[in-house]
Design a protein around this motif. Structure first.
Motif, mmCIF file in Angstrom:
data_model
loop_
_atom_site.group_PDB
_atom_site.id
_atom_site.type_symbol
_atom_site.label_atom_id
_atom_site.label_comp_id
_atom_site.label_asym_id
_atom_site.label_seq_id
_atom_site.Cartn_x
_atom_site.Cartn_y
_atom_site.Cartn_z
ATOM 1 N N GLU A 111 1.246 -1.110 -0.251
ATOM 2 C CA GLU A 111 -0.263 0.272 -0.259
ATOM 3 C C GLU A 111 1.338 1.750 -0.028
ATOM 4 O O GLU A 111 0.173 2.074 -0.050
ATOM 5 C CB GLU A 111 -0.972 -0.017 1.691
ATOM 6 C CG GLU A 111 -1.757 -0.774 0.623
ATOM 7 C CD GLU A 111 -1.396 -2.410 1.461
ATOM 8 O OE1 GLU A 111 -0.967 -2.544 2.524
ATOM 9 O OE2 GLU A 111 -2.340 -2.951 1.300
ATOM 10 N N GLU A 112 2.054 1.301 1.060
ATOM 11 C CA GLU A 112 2.635 2.234 0.919
ATOM 12 C C GLU A 112 3.356 2.828 -0.527
ATOM 13 O O GLU A 112 3.431 4.033 -0.527
ATOM 14 C CB GLU A 112 4.108 2.414 1.802
ATOM 15 C CG GLU A 112 3.209 2.125 3.714
ATOM 16 C CD GLU A 112 3.537 0.776 3.751
ATOM 17 O OE1 GLU A 112 2.433 0.422 3.166
ATOM 18 O OE2 GLU A 112 2.437 1.491 5.206
ATOM 19 N N VAL A 113 3.826 1.981 -1.383
ATOM 20 C CA VAL A 113 5.057 2.212 -2.391
ATOM 21 C C VAL A 113 3.876 2.692 -3.045
ATOM 22 O O VAL A 113 3.599 3.577 -4.052
ATOM 23 C CB VAL A 113 4.686 0.842 -3.234
ATOM 24 C CG1 VAL A 113 5.939 0.934 -4.101
ATOM 25 C CG2 VAL A 113 5.894 0.208 -1.643
ATOM 26 N N VAL A 114 2.299 1.899 -3.526
ATOM 27 C CA VAL A 114 1.130 1.888 -4.551
ATOM 28 C C VAL A 114 0.469 3.944 -4.087
ATOM 29 O O VAL A 114 0.737 5.103 -4.640
ATOM 30 C CB VAL A 114 0.096 1.891 -4.244
ATOM 31 C CG1 VAL A 114 -1.008 2.210 -5.136
ATOM 32 C CG2 VAL A 114 0.055 0.287 -4.729
ATOM 33 N N ALA A 115 0.631 4.342 -2.607
ATOM 34 C CA ALA A 115 0.284 5.719 -2.880
ATOM 35 C C ALA A 115 1.362 6.754 -2.810
ATOM 36 O O ALA A 115 1.168 7.577 -3.312
ATOM 37 C CB ALA A 115 0.126 5.624 -0.797
ATOM 38 N N LEU A 116 2.416 6.104 -2.817
ATOM 39 C CA LEU A 116 3.538 7.064 -2.868
ATOM 40 C C LEU A 116 3.843 7.132 -4.858
ATOM 41 O O LEU A 116 3.760 8.291 -5.077
ATOM 42 C CB LEU A 116 5.264 6.602 -2.747
ATOM 43 C CG LEU A 116 5.445 6.851 -1.477
ATOM 44 C CD1 LEU A 116 6.893 5.736 -0.937
ATOM 45 C CD2 LEU A 116 5.954 8.732 -1.688
ATOM 46 N N LEU A 117 3.358 6.568 -5.239
ATOM 47 C CA LEU A 117 3.390 6.198 -6.557
ATOM 48 C C LEU A 117 2.608 7.227 -7.875
ATOM 49 O O LEU A 117 2.487 7.589 -8.107
ATOM 50 C CB LEU A 117 3.415 4.503 -7.809
ATOM 51 C CG LEU A 117 4.716 3.422 -7.058
ATOM 52 C CD1 LEU A 117 4.030 2.483 -7.859
ATOM 53 C CD2 LEU A 117 5.600 4.209 -8.114
ATOM 54 N N LEU A 118 1.498 6.886 -6.871
ATOM 55 C CA LEU A 118 0.289 7.786 -7.085
ATOM 56 C C LEU A 118 0.479 9.334 -6.363
ATOM 57 O O LEU A 118 -0.125 10.292 -7.107
ATOM 58 C CB LEU A 118 -1.302 7.154 -6.089
ATOM 59 C CG LEU A 118 -1.458 6.329 -6.187
ATOM 60 C CD1 LEU A 118 -2.752 5.618 -5.116
ATOM 61 C CD2 LEU A 118 -2.238 6.112 -7.834
ATOM 62 N N ARG A 119 0.958 9.288 -5.406
ATOM 63 C CA ARG A 119 1.591 11.113 -5.213
ATOM 64 C C ARG A 119 1.554 11.742 -6.076
ATOM 65 O O ARG A 119 2.533 13.137 -6.411
ATOM 66 C CB ARG A 119 2.423 10.925 -3.913
ATOM 67 C CG ARG A 119 2.682 12.720 -3.877
ATOM 68 C CD ARG A 119 3.399 12.255 -2.729
ATOM 69 N NE ARG A 119 4.349 11.619 -2.472
ATOM 70 C CZ ARG A 119 5.252 11.653 -1.311
ATOM 71 N NH1 ARG A 119 4.463 11.746 -0.011
ATOM 72 N NH2 ARG A 119 6.545 11.287 -0.898
ATOM 73 N N ASP A 120 3.158 10.806 -6.705
ATOM 74 C CA ASP A 120 3.847 11.138 -8.056
ATOM 75 C C ASP A 120 3.720 11.438 -8.862
ATOM 76 O O ASP A 120 3.942 11.737 -10.539
ATOM 77 C CB ASP A 120 5.264 10.012 -7.963
ATOM 78 C CG ASP A 120 6.187 10.409 -7.085
ATOM 79 O OD1 ASP A 120 5.769 11.372 -6.552
ATOM 80 O OD2 ASP A 120 7.323 9.632 -6.895
#
Length: 567
Positions: A111-120
């Motif tokens: 989840e963390e990585v996805v959320a980060l990718l979404l932010r970018d």
RNA sequence: CGGGGUGUGGCGUAGCUGGCUAACGCACGUGCUUUGGGAGCACGAGAUCGUCGGUUCGAAUCCGACCACCCCGACCA
């Protein structure tokens, strides 16, 4: 594939550590080898099954618009600190440092990585909704692995993540996954049922688990025969029959030597367990002392208890010292005279009259204890496990309990992660909004094991065609006596090579006796067993046996070639 | 983490109340025979007996610590 070259070994004896049929058979047939507790190598046969399961999942997730990507197994600990899970999750999360003393973790989920990718990557509402997924190794340092591939520490999981504008969008993505999962498990040959489940440390608002019934299952399901109720016992709220009305009687001490359990207490006093109040003592992760009171004929449900008092960091049983320090006595406990404790009372206890409760001194109980006359609950809630025969909340008929294995799950995550990481989009309204996420997992190895659980007999595995490692198992017998046998077998094998990866067949070209070859063919479990021998050739061709039904017929070589080609 | 158990060749085991060269079945190598349901004969290879330490003239065997694995429970996004 020539069996003489296949990297595998079939075992005549059952490995002593294997209890479940799937574990036993996967080891015996050479699909699997254990490296450590909860850590397994997939041998070529096992890898091919896992690949096929993966492909089924890929097709169905693609069909709902999923985009495949790949995220790392090793994460900077920083992102888990940012989401807060670094502190919420215990030793299950493996933490370590690199040469530069930087904190790292092994991913349990992404989840963390996805959320980060979404932010970018996501700026505008025009880019949503979206579903991304990958197949990736997870590591969870489980306190105890078991059952072969059923509960392991390292495993590959398909995890997909839906990214939506709002809750309505999440509902759509959630339903899409639900439908995709139904198709996936059907194709895998698994009879999975969806039960509502606890959201656990994922947070979020709703979750379903897809379960296959199995006596070795670790979850208890509460099911209604009418099909209108299916919950994990962790959250199942069923009806509780109203107690008989009674006049409130005055409290009265009663001597109860050695009656430290509800069982003993009820026996000693000659009363039903339903006339007693059971006390259970816990300490929450945030340091609160909790005394939970349920009626003696029920068990405390810790998930419900955690949710009722919003206990962060979970619960652990209290020690005897901790109990005594709060004026209570283990074995004779109740909230009477308790101090510095959160008193959580099951709603049924509050409706029941004149229960026998602990006196908080050794050898004594108190009769006719009533809530709220005699003690004051801090929290009143349903905190008991549903029992067999309790009334279904929807239709009133008695529910049943079954053991199940979780083969997949779907979670409505909400915005916890995207808020934590600032993953927002600019809406049509010109405002920034957090992206709404869902999270959806299926463990490959566990599914492989569950397929074996569902598809085997006393002789071995019986793979459904959709997931079989090879299309057929070719047994050549008597090649030394009759060269035509070898010619035909070689020919069929060659045809299979041209028919594509998944149409390839296992060709038992070993110099083994017929008994060994047949036994292995049945153990390995390909859906079709093809036998070439002087006898079959004399009868007109190749003997074709259906592994599942045992039906056999002799077909001309040309027809069998067509079967192998898949036409 | 609590309870129980097991570590002897690739697998399954025996030996374990102290005394031969660590045994047996399967699997493995070579040769011959055999070939529609886990073949036969012969020869052969393969084991630091989980690890470390202790007791002893002598330890797979007794004692201690540790490690690993399994089962039950706790736990389990």
């Amino acid at each position: 594939m020539r069996l003489s070259q296949l990297f595998f070994a079939s075992l005549r004896d059952d490995p002593s550590e294997a209890e479940m049929p799937s574990h036993r058979l996967l080891l015996r047939a050479g699909y699997l080898r254990q490296l450590g507790s909860g850590i397994y190598s997939l041998l070529p046969l096992g890898k091919r099954v896992s690949d096929r399961v993966e492909q089924v999942i890929r097709e169905e997730i693609n069909a709902i618009g999923g985009q495949e990507l790949e995220m790392p197994v090793v994460h900077p600990a920083e992102i888990w600190k940012e989401s807060g899970r670094y502190f919420k999750i215990g030793p299950e999360l493996v933490r370590f440092k690199d040469r530069g003393e930087r904190d790292l973790v092994l991913a349990m989920t992404h989840e963390e990585v996805v959320a980060l990718l979404l932010r970018d990557l996501v700026q505008s509402y025009r880019q949503l909704p979206m579903i991304v997924y990958h197949f990736q190794t997870k590591f969870r340092d489980e306190p105890r692995s078991r059952g072969g591939l059923i509960r392991v520490r390292e495993f590959v999981m398909k995890d997909s993540y839906s990214c939506d504008l709002d809750d309505a969008g999440l509902d759509v993505s959630y339903r899409k996954h639900y439908a995709a999962y139904v198709k996936i498990f059907e194709r895998l040959g698994l009879e999975a049922i969806a039960v509502r489940s606890d959201v656990g440390i994922m947070g979020g608002t709703a979750a379903h688990e897809f379960m296959v019934l199995n006596e070795f299952g670790e979850d208890t399901l509460v099911l209604c025969d009418n099909g209108d109720f299916a919950d994990n016992q962790q959250i199942a709220e069923v009806g509780k029959r109203d107690p008989e009305p009674e006049e409130l009687l005055p409290m009265e001490d009663v001597e109860t030597p050695e009656a430290t359990t509800i069982e003993a207490l009820a026996n000693f006093l000659g009363i039903p367990k339903a006339k007693t109040a059971k006390a259970a003592f816990f300490v929450t992760g945030d340091g609160r002392f909790v005394v939970a009171i349920v009626r003696g004929d029920y068990d405390v449900n810790e998930t419900k208890l955690v949710n009722a008092i919003k206990a962060t960091g979970g619960l652990r049983p209290a020690t005897v010292e901790e109990i005594t320090a709060r004026g209570m006595q283990a074995g004779y406990g109740s909230p009477l005279g308790a101090r510095d404790a959160v008193v959580v009372v099951d709603e049924l206890v509050a409706r029941s009259r004149n229960l026998v409760a602990g006196a908080n001194r050794v050898g004594w109980h108190v009769k006719n204890v009533n809530v709220p006359r005699d003690y004051t609950p801090d929290v009143m809630a349903d905190i008991t496990n549903a029992r067999k025969g309790d009334p279904c909340p929807n239709c009133g008929s008695p529910v049943k309990l079954r053991k199940g294995i979780e083969v997949g799950n779907i979670f409505k995550l909400g915005t916890d992660f995207t808020v934590a990481f600032g993953s927002t989009y600019l809406g049509e309204d010109g405002q920034r909004h957090p992206i709404v996420m869902g999270s959806y997992g299926i463990g490959l190895g566990r599914n492989v094991a569950c397929i074996v659980e569902a598809h085997h007999d006393e002789k071995g595995m019986v793979w459904p065609e959709e997931v079989a490692p090879y299309a057929a198992h070719l047994v050549a017998i008597g090649g030394a006596r009759e060269t035509r046998v070898t010619e035909v077998a070689e020919r069929l094998h060659e045809v299979a090579q041209g028919a594509g990866y998944w149409r390839d067949i296992l060709y038992d070209d070993r110099d083994e006796s017929p008994g060994v070859k047949f036994t292995d063919a049945e153990l390995l479990g390909m859906p079709w067993i093809l036998t070439v021998s002087p006898r079959s050739l004399a009868a007109g061709g190749v003997e074709v046996t259906n592994r599942a039904t045992g039906e056999r017929s002799t077909r001309p070589v040309g027809e069998v070639e067509a079967l192998i080609r898949g036409s």
